[in-house]
Design a protein around this motif. Structure first.
Motif, PDB file in Angstrom:
ATOM      1  N   HIS A  36       8.235  16.755  -7.162  1.00 29.50           N
ATOM      2  CA  HIS A  36       6.961  16.735  -7.870  1.00 29.50           C
ATOM      3  C   HIS A  36       5.916  15.829  -7.244  1.00 29.50           C
ATOM      4  CE1 HIS A  36       9.954  17.924 -10.980  1.00 29.50           C
ATOM      5  NE2 HIS A  36       8.992  18.736 -11.352  1.00 29.50           N
ATOM      6  N   GLY A  37       6.338  14.926  -6.373  1.00 30.74           N
ATOM      7  CA  GLY A  37       5.397  13.975  -5.808  1.00 30.74           C
ATOM      8  C   GLY A  37       4.736  14.502  -4.557  1.00 30.74           C
ATOM      9  N   SER A  38       3.921  13.670  -3.976  1.00 35.52           N
ATOM     10  CA  SER A  38       3.254  14.019  -2.728  1.00 35.52           C
ATOM     11  C   SER A  38       3.211  12.769  -1.849  1.00 35.52           C
ATOM     12  CB  SER A  38       1.837  14.527  -2.975  1.00 35.52           C
ATOM     13  OG  SER A  38       1.053  13.531  -3.623  1.00 35.52           O
ATOM     14  N   GLU A  39       3.003  12.997  -0.564  1.00 39.54           N
ATOM     15  CA  GLU A  39       2.922  11.880   0.367  1.00 39.54           C
ATOM     16  C   GLU A  39       1.474  11.605   0.727  1.00 39.54           C
ATOM     17  OE1 GLU A  39       6.676  11.136   3.002  1.00 39.54           O
ATOM     18  OE2 GLU A  39       5.829  13.090   3.507  1.00 39.54           O
ATOM     19  N   PRO A  40       1.146  10.322   0.953  1.00 39.02           N
ATOM     20  CA  PRO A  40       2.001   9.146   0.791  1.00 39.02           C
ATOM     21  C   PRO A  40       2.151   8.777  -0.688  1.00 39.02           C
ATOM     22  CG  PRO A  40      -0.182   8.464   1.464  1.00 39.02           C
ATOM     23  CD  PRO A  40      -0.198   9.968   1.479  1.00 39.02           C
ATOM     24  N   VAL A  41       3.186   7.955  -0.984  1.00 40.88           N
ATOM     25  CA  VAL A  41       3.439   7.508  -2.344  1.00 40.88           C
ATOM     26  C   VAL A  41       2.742   6.169  -2.541  1.00 40.88           C
ATOM     27  CG1 VAL A  41       5.192   6.931  -4.054  1.00 40.88           C
ATOM     28  CG2 VAL A  41       5.658   8.683  -2.340  1.00 40.88           C
ATOM     29  N   THR A  42       1.778   6.120  -3.448  1.00 42.45           N
ATOM     30  CA  THR A  42       1.061   4.876  -3.705  1.00 42.45           C
ATOM     31  C   THR A  42       1.911   3.958  -4.579  1.00 42.45           C
ATOM     32  OG1 THR A  42       0.003   5.723  -5.695  1.00 42.45           O
ATOM     33  CG2 THR A  42      -1.122   6.126  -3.600  1.00 42.45           C
ATOM     34  N   PRO A  43       1.647   2.649  -4.550  1.00 45.84           N
ATOM     35  CA  PRO A  43       2.369   1.753  -5.463  1.00 45.84           C
ATOM     36  C   PRO A  43       2.243   2.175  -6.917  1.00 45.84           C
ATOM     37  CG  PRO A  43       1.217   0.469  -3.791  1.00 45.84           C
ATOM     38  CD  PRO A  43       0.767   1.891  -3.620  1.00 45.84           C
ATOM     39  N   GLY A  44       1.053   2.659  -7.303  1.00 42.84           N
ATOM     40  CA  GLY A  44       0.870   3.101  -8.684  1.00 42.84           C
ATOM     41  C   GLY A  44       1.728   4.301  -9.022  1.00 42.84           C
ATOM     42  N   ALA A  45       1.819   5.270  -8.080  1.00 37.24           N
ATOM     43  CA  ALA A  45       2.641   6.455  -8.323  1.00 37.24           C
ATOM     44  C   ALA A  45       4.115   6.084  -8.401  1.00 37.24           C
ATOM     45  CB  ALA A  45       2.412   7.482  -7.215  1.00 37.24           C
ATOM     46  N   LEU A  46       4.557   5.147  -7.572  1.00 44.79           N
ATOM     47  CA  LEU A  46       5.955   4.722  -7.629  1.00 44.79           C
ATOM     48  C   LEU A  46       6.250   4.035  -8.957  1.00 44.79           C
ATOM     49  CD1 LEU A  46       8.715   4.253  -6.377  1.00 44.79           C
ATOM     50  CD2 LEU A  46       7.800   2.226  -5.235  1.00 44.79           C
ATOM     51  N   MET A  47       5.356   3.154  -9.397  1.00 44.48           N
ATOM     52  CA  MET A  47       5.580   2.464 -10.671  1.00 44.48           C
ATOM     53  C   MET A  47       5.570   3.457 -11.827  1.00 44.48           C
ATOM     54  SD  MET A  47       6.161  -0.571  -9.798  1.00 44.48           S
ATOM     55  CE  MET A  47       6.282  -1.202 -11.461  1.00 44.48           C
ATOM     56  N   ALA A  48       4.694   4.477 -11.776  1.00 42.38           N
ATOM     57  CA  ALA A  48       4.673   5.496 -12.826  1.00 42.38           C
ATOM     58  C   ALA A  48       5.999   6.239 -12.883  1.00 42.38           C
ATOM     59  CB  ALA A  48       3.518   6.466 -12.593  1.00 42.38           C
TER      60      ALA A  48
ATOM     61  N   GLY B 242       0.830  -1.197   0.000  1.00 34.97           N
ATOM     62  CA  GLY B 242       0.000   0.000   0.000  1.00 34.97           C
ATOM     63  C   GLY B 242       0.865   1.247   0.000  1.00 34.97           C
ATOM     64  N   PRO B 243       0.269   2.420   0.223  1.00 35.75           N
ATOM     65  CA  PRO B 243       1.016   3.683   0.197  1.00 35.75           C
ATOM     66  C   PRO B 243       2.153   3.687   1.212  1.00 35.75           C
ATOM     67  CG  PRO B 243      -1.355   4.078   0.183  1.00 35.75           C
ATOM     68  CD  PRO B 243      -1.179   2.622   0.451  1.00 35.75           C
TER      69      PRO B 243
END
Length: 887
Positions: free
Chosen positions: A347-359, A311-312
């Motif tokens: 550019h990101g935000s917290e928390p980092v979701t698995p989808g955002a990390l893979m992107a 998860g995030p």
């Protein structure tokens, strides 16, 4: 606790133990540390390249060894299987989860441990259940109820646990034939141990060592640091006198003092490790401190990798994954992963979701792609897909192994000895997880990971190390140990005798009557006195010490030290190698405040000039060395992003209206609709990754501040918006400065520059030889003679409006108390002065001027307030030395 068994057993001299082991004797030790020490003594005594491993086992391992041997040969009347520690803990958790009262007795997280400890005490002391029931209070009755439920579950599983082994083995070993069994380090016997030793009959022996009682003394030191430094220095002196000496340092609270002690021992015994490139040199000392397996770096990395699919995660966890050396591509893909971390922080935000990390790993949104890690994580996530489905523990354990294999764990480089041992311990932990199949539970992915985390937290790990002369031990590990010299630290009255802390689940009066551990002050006093006597007899030279204070709290020596004589004041030891090196330094003062001059033109924005003005070193570090700190993203929308969102919406809005008259003619309803349409368009570009609800909140808040600023705009005389995000480029000395003006209005023949601000905005920052805010003076120089006004448009709630300066005109283009009108001569002089100030800053930067010279370094609004380069420029040292200041 009784000693009668120990005194009645036949003796085996420790000096003759090696020969006895060769003759087939088994040795059972009180601790694992003593078992290892006896193995090493045997190896030294044989002096050969190889030998048969002697049968030396700690008590718990010997019990299991006897149980398995008797069971395999059919000599156990009760041949039920024995649960391991992981299985027993899981079974207790199952039983306790069904009892509503049990979970409220102790602090969460300690419930299972408290009940297991009480269960262990019952069997170690052969307590009868009827006797407990007769004296039970409320807490004890809850324990008895859950203990009966636990016993019932054991019967259903046809199993026993390790606490029941001594009682089971007593019956099986009574009167059996076999070789002698010698017990080492057992200075006191628990009733269950005594019964088992009695069952061995004439086979039982005890290992005795020659008493080495020599000179003992008691030393007092001002504090713990001085005490430990003296002990480390003493160990060095003893090794210099006799390099083959066996030296023991005993530290009661070893876990708390280990980091400090490591530094002091390295400084005293292995100073070469402090030099670059020598940090892996062998140490002549070893600290016996087993930490949770979960804290081993290679195991921690494995759990973080498995957590990526759960998860995030917060950005700190993602950063550890990207930096981990225990992955495929950790070296070859390191630059891309470092850039991706910086990109996610910006550019990101917290928390980092698995989808955002893979992107990010794929390179979406212009992120630095990491194809090796992306392929590994994708494959791993496919293996553990369907995490909500319940599976057997063994299935999850196998899945974890396959997933980590796809990621290249434990890394590309061959593991060192410590890492290899940790990987083996990890495999054993997975086996323990798989063994829960026999209890019947099934887990989701998250539950399996949580169970594995508990297993790793409960398992202690310390890598085996070579035999070294200096051993650092806690008090429990000193049983049976022998040294040439020993120093026991930290013996103040808060440590010895141990404080009373009986089990809350057993009758306190019964524990006191039986002399159970931590139950009675008198018992603890006797045990403390006996401990000091044994430690004093363990070496030819013994030092006992204590600190006089712990911070502001004064400390007294342990009362058991009184028998050893009057305490002496401990001597101060010489400074460590670092201090001695520093004291012997040759000082050459070099004032280096200038870097190499800029070669050719340098491009930059107003930030470059602002940094040069705030502190020349900051400008040099950021714009020449590119020493930019990593960003620290916040949850939700950070202020910088919110500012870009509002700027974009205002650009869209005025690009459509262009003139005040058009905006005024639109009417309130149409203006409100246009504002929200502009905000929605801007949110699609700036807030697309935010949750829908948060985006709506930002749109509504943005509408309120824009409507308020627009109302002030509509009160102005007629104007035309001639540009939004107007680009410019000018040359200042060696610098070519580029930028964009938020908005340029035309009023008559003059141009007004408006810069939107969502934070604090003060036009006074435009002035002085080192302006705090040189952005607006730069805009004025770029527009030259056509500029007639410079304004901040504040979008800060509670301070919405315009502030700034304008050339005197009637009516004024923008009114208000925060706007100054300047006569033409004064206006022109201000512009000319700005040109000189900015040119001077640009020339200083081009010439390499890089002095650490911040504006007001100690003020809350000074240059250093939000600067993250203090470590690089050594600001704090310069402040202490008086080299910089607010004057």
């Amino acid at each position: 606790m009784k000693d009668s068994t120990s005194s009645s057993l036949a003796e085996v001299r420790r000096e003759a133990l090696a020969d006895a082991l060769d003759s087939g004797m088994q040795v059972v030790t009180a601790t694992r540390r003593l078992a290892r020490a006896l193995h090493l003594e045997y190896a030294r005594s044989r002096g050969a390249d190889s030998w048969l491993t002697p049968r030396i086992l700690p008590w718990s391992a010997w019990l299991l060894d006897q149980y398995r041997a008797l069971r395999d040969f059919g000599r156990l009347a009760d041949a039920r299987r024995c649960l391991d520690e992981t299985q027993a803990a899981a079974l207790w958790e199952e039983v306790l989860s069904r009892d509503d009262t049990a979970g409220r007795l102790l602090m969460s997280g300690r419930v299972t441990q408290g009940f297991r400890e009480a269960w262990q005490l019952v069997h170690e002391w052969n307590l009868a259940w009827p006797g407990l029931e007769a004296r039970a209070g409320e807490d004890c009755r809850v324990f008895l109820r859950t203990a009966r439920a636990y016993e019932q579950r054991l019967r259903e599983l046809n199993a026993i646990d390790a606490a029941q082994l001594p009682g089971l083995l007593c019956k099986a070993l009574h009167g059996t034939a076999g070789g002698p069994v010698a017990f080492a380090g057992f200075d006191r016997w628990l009733p269950a141990q005594q019964a088992l030793v009695d069952a061995l009959g004439d086979r039982a022996r005890r290992v005795v060592a020659t008493t080495r009682q020599g000179r003992s003394r008691v030393l007092a030191y001002a504090d713990t640091r001085r005490e430990l430094a003296a002990a480390a220095h003493w160990a060095r002196m003893r090794l210099e006198e006799n390099p083959s000496a066996r030296i023991g340092l005993i530290v009661p609270d070893l876990g708390a003092h280990a980091p400090l002690l490591e530094r002091l021992l390295d400084d005293a015994l292995a100073p070469q490790r402090l030099w670059p490139g020598r940090e892996h040199d062998p140490r002549p000392w070893n600290i016996s401190l087993a930490l949770p397996l979960a804290e081993s770096p290679v195991v921690d990395a494995a759990m973080r990798l498995l957590g990526c699919a759960q998860g995030p995660m917060n950005l700190a966890e993602v950063s550890r994954v990207l930096r981990s050396p225990f992955l495929a591509g950790a070296t070859t893909e390191a630059p891309q992963r470092a850039r991706l971390e910086a990109w996610l922080r910006e550019h990101g935000s917290e928390p980092v979701t698995p989808g955002a990390l893979m992107a990010g790993l794929r390179g979406d949104g212009r992120a630095p792609a990491c194809p090796l890690l992306e392929r590994g994580l994708s494959a791993a996530q496919e293996i553990v897909a369907g995490g909500q489905r319940r599976r057997r523990p063994s299935d999850w354990a196998a899945g974890f192994v396959r997933a980590l294999g796809q990621l290249g764990w434990p890394g590309e480089t061959p593991p060192g000895s410590t890492e290899w041992q940790a990987v083996q311990a990890w495999a054993e932990a997975l086996d323990a997880l798989a063994s829960l199949d026999s209890l019947g539970p099934s887990f989701t992915y998250s539950e399996a990971l949580q169970r594995l985390r508990r297993i790793l937290a409960e398992r202690r790990f310390q890598a085996e190390s070579p035999d070294v002369p200096v051993q650092v031990l806690g008090i429990p590990e000193t049983a049976g140990m022998q040294f040439d010299a020993i120093w026991v630290t930290g013996l103040h009255d808060g440590v010895l005798p141990a404080s009373v802390r009986p089990s809350p689940l057993l009758p306190a009066s019964l524990q006191r009557e039986l002399g159970m551990p931590r139950a009675c002050p008198d018992t603890e006093q006797v045990l403390a006195r006996r401990l000091v006597e044994q430690l004093g007899a363990a070496a030819a030279e013994a030092c006992f010490s204590y600190p006089l204070s712990d911070g502001d709290e004064p400390l007294r020596p342990s009362p058991v030290l009184a028998r050893l004589g009057t305490p002496e004041a401990g001597a101060e030891v010489p400074g460590g190698i670092a201090l001695r090196t520093f004291a012997a330094r040759r000082v050459a003062e070099v004032r280096d405040v200038r870097g190499p001059a800029v070669a050719g033109e340098v491009r930059g924005g107003s930030n470059l000039l602002a940094d040069q003005s705030a502190c020349p070193f900051r400008a040099f570090a950021l714009h020449r060395l590119h020493a930019r700190p990593l960003e620290s993203p916040r949850s939700g929308v950070d202020p910088r992003r919110r500012g870009s969102f509002l700027h974009d919406a205002l650009r869209i809005l005025w690009a459509g209206w262009q003139q005040r008259a058009v905006a005024a003619a639109a009417g309130p309803a149409a203006r409100a609709a246009a504002i929200r349409a502009a905000l929605r368009s801007a949110s699609a570009r700036n807030l697309a990754d935010q949750p829908r609800g948060l985006m709506e909140i930002e749109i509504e808040a943005g509408a309120q501040v824009i409507e308020a600023l627009l109302a002030i705009d509509l009160e102005r005389p007629e104007f035309e918006v001639v540009a939004c995000e107007h680009p410019f480029e000018i040359t200042l000395g060696p610098l070519r400065v580029r930028g964009r003006m938020d908005r340029v209005d035309r009023v008559g023949a003059g141009l007004l520059v408006i810069d939107y601000k969502t934070g604090t905005a003060d036009p006074r920052g435009w002035d002085d030889e080192r302006p705090a805010e040189p952005q607006m003076p730069l805009y004025a120089i770029a527009l030259e003679a056509s500029v007639a006004g410079l304004f901040y448009g504040s979008l800060k709630p509670g301070a919405i409006g315009f502030s700034g300066r304008q050339r005197e005109a009637e009516p004024p283009p923008i009114g208000g108390r925060a706007v100054r009108q300047l006569e033409p001569v004064e206006w022109d002089a201000m512009l000319a002065g700005w040109h000189g100030v900015l040119a001077h800053l640009a020339n200083d930067f081009g010439a390499g001027h890089a002095a650490v010279d911040p504006l007001w370094p100690t003020r809350r609004n000074g240059s250093c307030a939000y600067c993250r380069l203090a470590t690089l420029c050594r600001r704090d040292e310069l402040l202490r030395a008086g080299a910089i200041g607010d004057d």
